[in-house]
Design a protein around this motif. Structure first.
Motif, PDB file in Angstrom:
ATOM      1  N   ASN A 210      32.033  46.473  42.291  1.00  0.00           N
ATOM      2  CA  ASN A 210      31.954  45.057  41.932  1.00  0.00           C
ATOM      3  C   ASN A 210      33.285  44.376  42.240  1.00  0.00           C
ATOM      4  O   ASN A 210      34.317  44.718  41.666  1.00  0.00           O
ATOM      5  N   ARG A 211      33.276  43.440  43.178  1.00  0.00           N
ATOM      6  CA  ARG A 211      34.520  42.815  43.630  1.00  0.00           C
ATOM      7  C   ARG A 211      35.165  41.959  42.541  1.00  0.00           C
ATOM      8  O   ARG A 211      36.384  41.979  42.365  1.00  0.00           O
ATOM      9  N   GLY A 212      34.350  41.224  41.805  1.00  0.00           N
ATOM     10  CA  GLY A 212      34.903  40.386  40.745  1.00  0.00           C
ATOM     11  C   GLY A 212      35.616  41.203  39.687  1.00  0.00           C
ATOM     12  O   GLY A 212      36.707  40.838  39.233  1.00  0.00           O
ATOM     13  N   ALA A 213      35.010  42.323  39.285  1.00  0.00           N
ATOM     14  CA  ALA A 213      35.631  43.177  38.272  1.00  0.00           C
ATOM     15  C   ALA A 213      36.915  43.799  38.801  1.00  0.00           C
ATOM     16  O   ALA A 213      37.908  43.928  38.071  1.00  0.00           O
ATOM     17  N   ALA A 214      36.905  44.189  40.076  1.00  0.00           N
ATOM     18  CA  ALA A 214      38.108  44.782  40.672  1.00  0.00           C
ATOM     19  C   ALA A 214      39.239  43.764  40.748  1.00  0.00           C
ATOM     20  O   ALA A 214      40.403  44.090  40.491  1.00  0.00           O
ATOM     21  N   LYS A 215      38.922  42.514  41.081  1.00  0.00           N
ATOM     22  CA  LYS A 215      39.945  41.459  41.104  1.00  0.00           C
ATOM     23  C   LYS A 215      40.516  41.235  39.704  1.00  0.00           C
ATOM     24  O   LYS A 215      41.725  41.041  39.522  1.00  0.00           O
ATOM     25  N   GLN A 216      39.643  41.260  38.726  1.00  0.00           N
ATOM     26  CA  GLN A 216      40.072  41.017  37.347  1.00  0.00           C
ATOM     27  C   GLN A 216      41.089  42.065  36.897  1.00  0.00           C
ATOM     28  O   GLN A 216      42.066  41.749  36.205  1.00  0.00           O
ATOM     29  N   LYS A 217      40.893  43.324  37.323  1.00  0.00           N
ATOM     30  CA  LYS A 217      41.837  44.377  36.966  1.00  0.00           C
ATOM     31  C   LYS A 217      43.224  44.107  37.550  1.00  0.00           C
ATOM     32  O   LYS A 217      44.241  44.503  36.976  1.00  0.00           O
ATOM     33  N   LEU A 218      43.255  43.424  38.685  1.00  0.00           N
ATOM     34  CA  LEU A 218      44.532  43.103  39.326  1.00  0.00           C
ATOM     35  C   LEU A 218      45.116  41.788  38.823  1.00  0.00           C
ATOM     36  O   LEU A 218      46.249  41.436  39.170  1.00  0.00           O
ATOM     37  N   GLY A 219      44.358  41.050  38.024  1.00  0.00           N
ATOM     38  CA  GLY A 219      44.838  39.760  37.540  1.00  0.00           C
ATOM     39  C   GLY A 219      44.848  38.692  38.615  1.00  0.00           C
ATOM     40  O   GLY A 219      45.645  37.748  38.561  1.00  0.00           O
ATOM     41  N   ILE A 220      43.968  38.833  39.602  1.00  0.00           N
ATOM     42  CA  ILE A 220      43.898  37.861  40.699  1.00  0.00           C
ATOM     43  C   ILE A 220      42.532  37.192  40.677  1.00  0.00           C
ATOM     44  O   ILE A 220      41.493  37.849  40.685  1.00  0.00           O
ATOM     45  N   ASN A 221      42.541  35.873  40.665  1.00  0.00           N
ATOM     46  CA  ASN A 221      41.297  35.104  40.661  1.00  0.00           C
ATOM     47  C   ASN A 221      41.301  34.174  41.872  1.00  0.00           C
ATOM     48  O   ASN A 221      41.360  32.956  41.740  1.00  0.00           O
ATOM     49  N   ALA A 222      41.283  34.772  43.051  1.00  0.00           N
ATOM     50  CA  ALA A 222      41.383  34.009  44.295  1.00  0.00           C
ATOM     51  C   ALA A 222      40.969  34.921  45.440  1.00  0.00           C
ATOM     52  O   ALA A 222      40.920  36.149  45.281  1.00  0.00           O
ATOM     53  N   PRO A 223      40.674  34.361  46.613  1.00  0.00           N
ATOM     54  CA  PRO A 223      40.440  35.213  47.784  1.00  0.00           C
ATOM     55  C   PRO A 223      41.663  36.091  48.047  1.00  0.00           C
ATOM     56  O   PRO A 223      42.798  35.636  47.935  1.00  0.00           O
ATOM     57  N   LEU A 224      41.409  37.354  48.386  1.00  0.00           N
ATOM     58  CA  LEU A 224      42.501  38.318  48.541  1.00  0.00           C
ATOM     59  C   LEU A 224      42.407  39.028  49.884  1.00  0.00           C
ATOM     60  O   LEU A 224      41.370  39.585  50.241  1.00  0.00           O
ATOM     61  N   ILE A 225      43.518  38.993  50.622  1.00  0.00           N
ATOM     62  CA  ILE A 225      43.685  39.818  51.818  1.00  0.00           C
ATOM     63  C   ILE A 225      44.590  40.983  51.447  1.00  0.00           C
ATOM     64  O   ILE A 225      45.664  40.780  50.873  1.00  0.00           O
ATOM     65  N   LEU A 226      44.158  42.181  51.756  1.00  0.00           N
ATOM     66  CA  LEU A 226      44.928  43.399  51.485  1.00  0.00           C
ATOM     67  C   LEU A 226      45.392  43.991  52.808  1.00  0.00           C
ATOM     68  O   LEU A 226      44.648  43.991  53.787  1.00  0.00           O
ATOM     69  N   SER A 227      46.626  44.484  52.835  1.00  0.00           N
ATOM     70  CA  SER A 227      47.112  45.233  53.988  1.00  0.00           C
ATOM     71  C   SER A 227      47.681  46.550  53.493  1.00  0.00           C
ATOM     72  O   SER A 227      48.575  46.564  52.641  1.00  0.00           O
ATOM     73  N   VAL A 228      47.157  47.654  53.995  1.00  0.00           N
ATOM     74  CA  VAL A 228      47.579  48.989  53.566  1.00  0.00           C
ATOM     75  C   VAL A 228      48.337  49.651  54.711  1.00  0.00           C
ATOM     76  O   VAL A 228      47.787  49.874  55.786  1.00  0.00           O
TER      77      VAL A 228
END
Length: 392
Positions: A210-228
Motif C-alpha cells: 500500500n503506497r499511502g501507508a508506506a508514505k505515511q511511515k516516512l512522514g511524506i505526504n506528496a509525490p515521491l521520487i526515490l533514487s537508490v
C-alpha cells in the motif's frame, strides 16, 4: 554410484560482512542460490583489502579488523583472507596482491577437497586474480562482469590489459545484461564465450504494498521520487536535484552514501529545494521494499550501468522507473508500464516524471514486468553454465 558434487571456488571481493552488510549482497544471494542446488558444493573466498600501517587506522578500514578470517555466513562457508592495498594507486597491482595472499589457503583447500572450477564474481580485480589461481592449480575459471568493472577498470591504465588477458584465458564469461556483453565484445573479448546472466530477485520480499501507508511511515505526504545508489558522480543524482525546481510538489529521496553528498546538499540549497530533498543514508537491503513501496517513481540516471538491481527491485514493488539509456535499461523498460528512458538532462527527467505522475497504473501491472526474475532461475542458469563448461 552417485556422482560427486561439482566443487566451485567462488572468488568475490564484493561480498557482505558484519561491518558492510550491504556490500555485494547480490553476489551473496546468487552464491547462496547456487549452493542450494543439488550437486553443487560452493566455497567462498572473500579477500579483504587492508592498506599498510598507518593507513589501516583510517575510519574506512579500522572496523574491518573485527571481521573473522573465516565464518559460516548465512549458510555459506566464507574465508576472508586479507591482502595489502594502496588506496587510490594500487589498482593495477591488486590482482597479483590478492593471488599472492590467498594462494596458500587455496592450495590447502584444493588438496583437502579438489575444486573443479574457480568462479570470479567481479571482472576486476577478481578475474585476473582467478587467472593466476587457475594457472597455479591447473583448473578452469570463469568471470562475471557487472558493469563498473568493465566501464571503469576496462579503460584504466595498467588494468585493461589484465582484464583482456583474463578474458582470453577464461573458460567462460558472464554479463549481467546483453548491453554489457556488447561492451565486453567491443573491448576485444570473444562474444561467443559470454552468457547473459540476469540478476535474481526475492519475489516474496519485493512485492507491491500500500503506497499511502508506506508514505505515511516516512512522514511524506506528496509525490515521491526515490533514487537508490551510491552518492557518486557516476550515479548522476545531481540531475534529479536540478529537476526539482520544475516539479514543485515533488519530493526526492536519495538512498545511499558517498563523496558527493556534500555537493548535493549545496546544490539543493542553491536551487532552494533543500526542504524537498531527503537523504536516507545507507539503507539495509531488507528495508528497501518499504522505500520502493512509498515511491511513485524510482529514478536512476547513471552515466553507466550493467543492469542495476535497483531497477528490478523497484519494478517488482510496483514502482515505475526513469533511467538513462545505459546498460540493460532498454532490456527492462520494454513497455510504458515499466517507465521511461530519458536523455541525461533535467528537462527530460521533468517531462518523464510529470507523465508518470499524471498517469498512474496499477502496481501489479508494473510488477508483472519482472515476474520472470528470481534467485532460483538465476542459480539454475549459473549451475547449467558451469556444468556445460566442465562437461558434467
Amino acid at each position: 554410484m552417485t556422482e560427486r558434487p561439482l566443487r566451485i571456488l567462488t572468488l568475490a571481493t564484493l561480498f557482505p560482512n558484519a561491518v558492510q552488510p550491504n556490500f555485494g549482497i547480490f553476489v551473496e544471494r546468487q552464491t547462496a542460490g547456487l549452493a542450494a542446488i543439488e550437486g553443487m558444493d560452493v566455497t567462498v573466498i572473500n579477500p579483504i583489502a587492508i592498506p599498510p600501517w598507518p593507513l589501516r587506522l583510517a575510519s574506512r578500514y579500522r572496523p574491518l579488523s573485527v571481521v573473522p578470517d573465516q565464518e559460516h555466513w548465512r549458510g555459506l562457508h566464507v574465508y576472508r583472507p586479507r591482502f595489502q592495498v594502496i588506496p587510490k594507486f594500487g589498482g593495477p597491482y591488486n590482482p597479483a596482491m590478492i593471488a599472492r595472499a590467498i594462494l596458500p589457503l587455496v592450495r590447502r583447500l584444493h588438496t583437502e577437497k579438489p575444486f573443479d572450477l574457480i568462479d570470479a564474481e567481479f571482472f576486476y580485480p577478481d578475474g585476473p586474480a582467478a587467472m593466476r589461481l587457475s594457472d597455479a592449480l591447473g583448473i578452469p575459471f570463469t568471470i562475471k562482469a557487472r558493469g563498473a568493472d568493465i566501464h571503469h577498470w576496462g579503460s584504466a591504465k595498467g588494468c585493461a590489459s589484465q582484464i583482456l588477458a583474463a578474458a582470453d584465458k577464461a573458460a567462460g564469461l558472464l554479463a549481467v545484461s546483453a548491453a554489457l556483453k556488447q561492451d565486453m565484445a567491443v573491448l576485444g573479448m570473444d562474444a561467443g564465450k559470454i552468457m547473459v546472466h540476469y540478476t535474481g530477485l526475492d519475489q516474496s520480499r519485493f512485492t507491491p504494498q500500500n503506497r499511502g501507508a508506506a508514505k505515511q511511515k516516512l512522514g511524506i505526504n506528496a509525490p515521491l521520487i526515490l533514487s537508490v545508489g551510491a552518492l557518486i558522480p557516476r550515479k548522476n543524482q545531481a540531475l534529479l536535484i536540478q529537476a526539482l525546481p520544475a516539479l514543485p510538489d515533488v519530493h526526492l529521496m536519495l538512498a545511499g552514501q558517498g563523496d558527493s553528498e556534500t555537493d548535493y546538499r549545496r546544490l539543493a540549497e542553491k536551487l532552494q529545494v533543500a526542504s524537498r530533498l531527503h537523504f536516507a543514508g545507507s539503507v539495509a537491503h531488507d528495508d528497501l521494499p518499504g522505500l520502493y513501496a512509498a515511491a511513485d517513481i524510482m529514478a536512476l540516471v547513471s552515466k553507466s550501468e550493467g543492469l542495476a538491481n535497483a531497477w528490478v527491485e523497484a519494478l517488482a514493488c510496483g514502482t515505475r522507473i526513469i533511467a538513462t539509456n545505459v546498460g540493460g535499461a532498454p532490456e527492462l523498460i520494454r513497455s510504458p508500464d515499466a517507465g521511461r528512458i530519458v536523455d541525461g538532462d533535467p528537462t527530460a527527467i521533468v517531462a518523464a516524471a510529470k507523465e508518470l505522475l499524471t498517469n498512474p497504473i496499477p502496481q501489479n501491472q508494473v510488477a508483472a514486468q519482472v515476474a520472470h526474475f528470481s534467485w532460483d532461475n538465476n542459480a539454475r542458469a549459473l549451475a547449467a553454465f558451469f556444468r556445460r563448461l566442465i562437461k558434467r
